[in-house]
Write a protein that holds these residues in place. Sequence first.
Motif, mmCIF file in Angstrom:
data_model
loop_
_atom_site.group_PDB
_atom_site.id
_atom_site.type_symbol
_atom_site.label_atom_id
_atom_site.label_comp_id
_atom_site.label_asym_id
_atom_site.label_seq_id
_atom_site.Cartn_x
_atom_site.Cartn_y
_atom_site.Cartn_z
ATOM 1 N N ARG A 164 46.025 6.473 63.173
ATOM 2 C CA ARG A 164 47.270 6.130 62.459
ATOM 3 C C ARG A 164 47.913 4.867 63.014
ATOM 4 N NH1 ARG A 164 48.797 11.670 63.440
ATOM 5 N NH2 ARG A 164 50.356 10.877 64.898
ATOM 6 N N SER A 165 47.714 4.616 64.299
ATOM 7 C CA SER A 165 48.380 3.471 64.945
ATOM 8 C C SER A 165 47.719 2.139 64.596
ATOM 9 C CB SER A 165 48.385 3.658 66.462
ATOM 10 O OG SER A 165 47.067 3.518 66.983
ATOM 11 N N CYS A 175 42.546 13.696 60.400
ATOM 12 C CA CYS A 175 43.805 12.957 60.212
ATOM 13 C C CYS A 175 44.276 13.211 58.775
ATOM 14 C CB CYS A 175 43.579 11.466 60.475
ATOM 15 S SG CYS A 175 45.094 10.495 60.441
ATOM 16 N N ASN A 228 48.936 13.082 58.858
ATOM 17 C CA ASN A 228 48.920 11.773 58.184
ATOM 18 C C ASN A 228 50.216 11.578 57.398
ATOM 19 O OD1 ASN A 228 47.534 9.305 57.449
ATOM 20 N ND2 ASN A 228 47.216 10.155 55.406
ATOM 21 N N LYS A 248 46.289 10.284 65.991
ATOM 22 C CA LYS A 248 47.378 9.373 66.394
ATOM 23 C C LYS A 248 46.841 7.955 66.601
ATOM 24 C CE LYS A 248 51.104 9.202 69.843
ATOM 25 N NZ LYS A 248 51.610 9.842 71.074
ATOM 26 N N ILE A 301 50.470 8.088 55.761
ATOM 27 C CA ILE A 301 50.436 6.901 56.625
ATOM 28 C C ILE A 301 49.205 6.066 56.263
ATOM 29 C CG2 ILE A 301 50.239 6.070 59.008
ATOM 30 C CD1 ILE A 301 51.695 8.726 59.821
ATOM 31 N N ILE A 302 48.043 6.719 56.232
ATOM 32 C CA ILE A 302 46.795 6.039 55.859
ATOM 33 C C ILE A 302 46.460 6.395 54.417
ATOM 34 C CG2 ILE A 302 44.311 5.851 56.324
ATOM 35 C CD1 ILE A 302 44.936 6.611 59.255
ATOM 36 N N ARG A 340 54.386 10.649 57.034
ATOM 37 C CA ARG A 340 55.599 10.001 57.541
ATOM 38 C C ARG A 340 56.740 10.293 56.560
ATOM 39 N NH1 ARG A 340 57.205 5.191 55.086
ATOM 40 N NH2 ARG A 340 55.731 4.382 53.558
#
Length: 310
Positions: free
Chosen positions: A34-35, A160, A165, A31, A176-177, A167
């Motif tokens: 990812r942020s 991750c 990972n 998390k 996400i990444i 969305r």
Amino acid sequence: MPLLINGERIDLARPTGDMIRAYPHLEEKAKLLRSQPAQIVEPKGLLYVQQREFAVTTPKDGSVSILGSDDATTCHIVVLRHTGSGATCLTHCDGSDTEAEVSLIMSSVKSFSNTTAYGRLEVHLVGGFNDDRQLSQKLTNQLLRAFDLQPDDVHLVTFCVTELNDREEKDIHFPIIYGIAVNVKTAEIFPATFPEKGPDEDLRSAHVLTGATLTNIYDAKMEQLHIGPYFWRPFPHVDFWLEQDDKQILQNLSTSPLAEPPHFVSHIRSTLTFLKEHPFPSRSLFPDRKPRIYKKNEEGLWEQVCSDKI
């Protein structure tokens, strides 16, 4: 010896969702990663790793301080590091031969590390998403199993991948990444994008598109990047593919057409054009059967070295 989390062997018979729930700190770390907004990594001091390539170096390297890779959709980016020597490997796996690839990167990192001394092997896995064909989940499972089969203890520190990972936007799933970098001096790992993916981006992509196996591209002792020699046969139906519209290229040459970054099609077209121009690389690219060798110059950028100077 096994793959460990917090010193405990992972039970790979359990679904990864159960594993995540059993070790909430992994989810928290994912998390946090990812942020973070993706940092733009400029070419100075960077060694960019393409799909089915790997590179390993140590904090003593005077030329390379960052290893990085991106454009991973269903692929996973793997960082393996020995905490004692600081030897760090980054690779971009696509599931083509995961067990052999993990053995290769393990032996590469261990060659820089006295494993009887202090320190341990730590692995960081990033990439993939909840894709329709479940290719990401399959690769996640392959990587976990391959590390668990290693003779050395390997500690899973960052996880991750796939569902961690993912969305969703208008019922379509995306990673996400897409890319990460690792600072070999500090061991920091962070989301990243890379304006420059060279040198020899098209040549290296052509090597992958024609069925390459995982290739080590860096000699850390000499601080030199080695590209090739690569050989392939004329790419089948290359003119046909170059005539296709963007949608056809996406549908047929991507593992995840809806989740690719916007430059995917132009990148594939560039690689196909390169393959058309070089149907016989033994004649046009590597007539002397020697690699293209690069060193970092005073500005920290790759510069080709004449082979007779080596």
